[in-house]
Enzyme design. Sequence first.
Site, PDB file in Angstrom:
ATOM      1  N   HIS A 114      31.636 -16.191 -26.474  1.00 43.50           N
ATOM      2  CA  HIS A 114      32.130 -17.543 -26.724  1.00 43.50           C
ATOM      3  C   HIS A 114      32.545 -17.732 -28.181  1.00 43.50           C
ATOM      4  O   HIS A 114      32.600 -18.861 -28.677  1.00 43.50           O
ATOM      5  CB  HIS A 114      31.076 -18.582 -26.313  1.00 43.50           C
ATOM      6  CG  HIS A 114      30.800 -18.585 -24.840  1.00 43.50           C
ATOM      7  ND1 HIS A 114      29.724 -19.235 -24.267  1.00 43.50           N
ATOM      8  CD2 HIS A 114      31.457 -18.014 -23.797  1.00 43.50           C
ATOM      9  CE1 HIS A 114      29.732 -19.066 -22.948  1.00 43.50           C
ATOM     10  NE2 HIS A 114      30.772 -18.322 -22.643  1.00 43.50           N
ATOM     11  N   CYS A 122      42.887 -19.731 -37.275  1.00 42.00           N
ATOM     12  CA  CYS A 122      44.077 -20.566 -37.225  1.00 42.00           C
ATOM     13  C   CYS A 122      44.223 -21.186 -35.846  1.00 42.00           C
ATOM     14  O   CYS A 122      44.054 -20.506 -34.831  1.00 42.00           O
ATOM     15  CB  CYS A 122      45.300 -19.710 -37.562  1.00 42.00           C
ATOM     16  SG  CYS A 122      46.835 -20.666 -37.537  1.00 42.00           S
ATOM     17  N   CYS A 126      49.013 -17.429 -35.738  1.00 44.16           N
ATOM     18  CA  CYS A 126      49.283 -16.426 -36.782  1.00 44.16           C
ATOM     19  C   CYS A 126      48.176 -15.385 -36.872  1.00 44.16           C
ATOM     20  O   CYS A 126      48.352 -14.341 -37.488  1.00 44.16           O
ATOM     21  CB  CYS A 126      49.523 -17.103 -38.133  1.00 44.16           C
ATOM     22  SG  CYS A 126      48.037 -17.452 -39.088  1.00 44.16           S
ATOM     23  N   SER A 185      20.381 -18.761 -17.935  1.00 44.55           N
ATOM     24  CA  SER A 185      20.186 -19.092 -16.533  1.00 44.55           C
ATOM     25  C   SER A 185      21.329 -18.544 -15.694  1.00 44.55           C
ATOM     26  O   SER A 185      21.351 -18.709 -14.480  1.00 44.55           O
ATOM     27  CB  SER A 185      20.096 -20.608 -16.356  1.00 44.55           C
ATOM     28  OG  SER A 185      21.261 -21.214 -16.860  1.00 44.55           O
TER      29      SER A 185
HETATM   30 ZN   LIG Z   1      47.891 -19.684 -39.337  1.00 47.36          ZN
END
Ligand SMILES: [Zn+2]
Length: 242
Positions: A114, A122, A126, A185
């Site tokens: 995650h 960014c 980019c 869980s």
């Molecule tokens: Zn950027």
Amino acid sequence: MIEQARRIIAQAGRVVSFSGAGLSAESGIPTFRDAQTGGLWEKHDPMRLASPQGFAADPQLVSEWYAHRRRAIAEAQPNGAHLALSRRSNMIHVTQNVDDLLHRAGTEHVIQLHGTIAHDRCNGDCGFREAVDMTDPPALRSCPQCGDQLRPAVVWFGEALPSDAWEEAERVCSECEVLLVIGTSAAVYPAAGLIGLAKSAGAKIIIVNTQSSDASSLADVELLGKASEVVPALLDDPSTIS
Ligand SMILES: [Zn+2]
């Protein structure tokens, strides 16, 4: 049960950990919901604080929310479970947690499904990203490469998992001999599917959690208890425990 689990781990070459919020809870890291409880954050819909739409609507609010969470994580310390994991060499760690406690405990190979709250990236395409000072989180600012805004390098509601992390997690879970599942869980897919993937590839599944869950039926051994107590008992050489 713990002796059985210790034997399984002792006989295995490739051990992978797969962790969730229960690994860091004892370090005092509040869950997303808990971090919202009390004070000025309670009134905000989580979707406004942690979704691409929420960021587009009010980037300043989202930036302040993440500064709040980063300071809380900076004040937390790795617990006995993080430290026991770090003492076992050659172990790969797949985690759903966005905090940096596994890194701060000294583990080297962490796959964060995650993303990480310890970096900004960014919001455009980019590719710029950088580490942030968690003790003194930065204010909302522009990307130095393209001028778009920077945002936390975490996965928000409605976003896909980073494909490189996911592919690496699938590979290590399908190649391991033991998957040590800690403090999750296994309710959130696709991440939870990694347990079934490892199982079907022949790995033994050892689950450490405070309570049984949907994943319990996949366990070869299930150890109920606090991660900070069970994981060291599982991984540490008894002769080195003082
Ligand atoms: Zn950027």
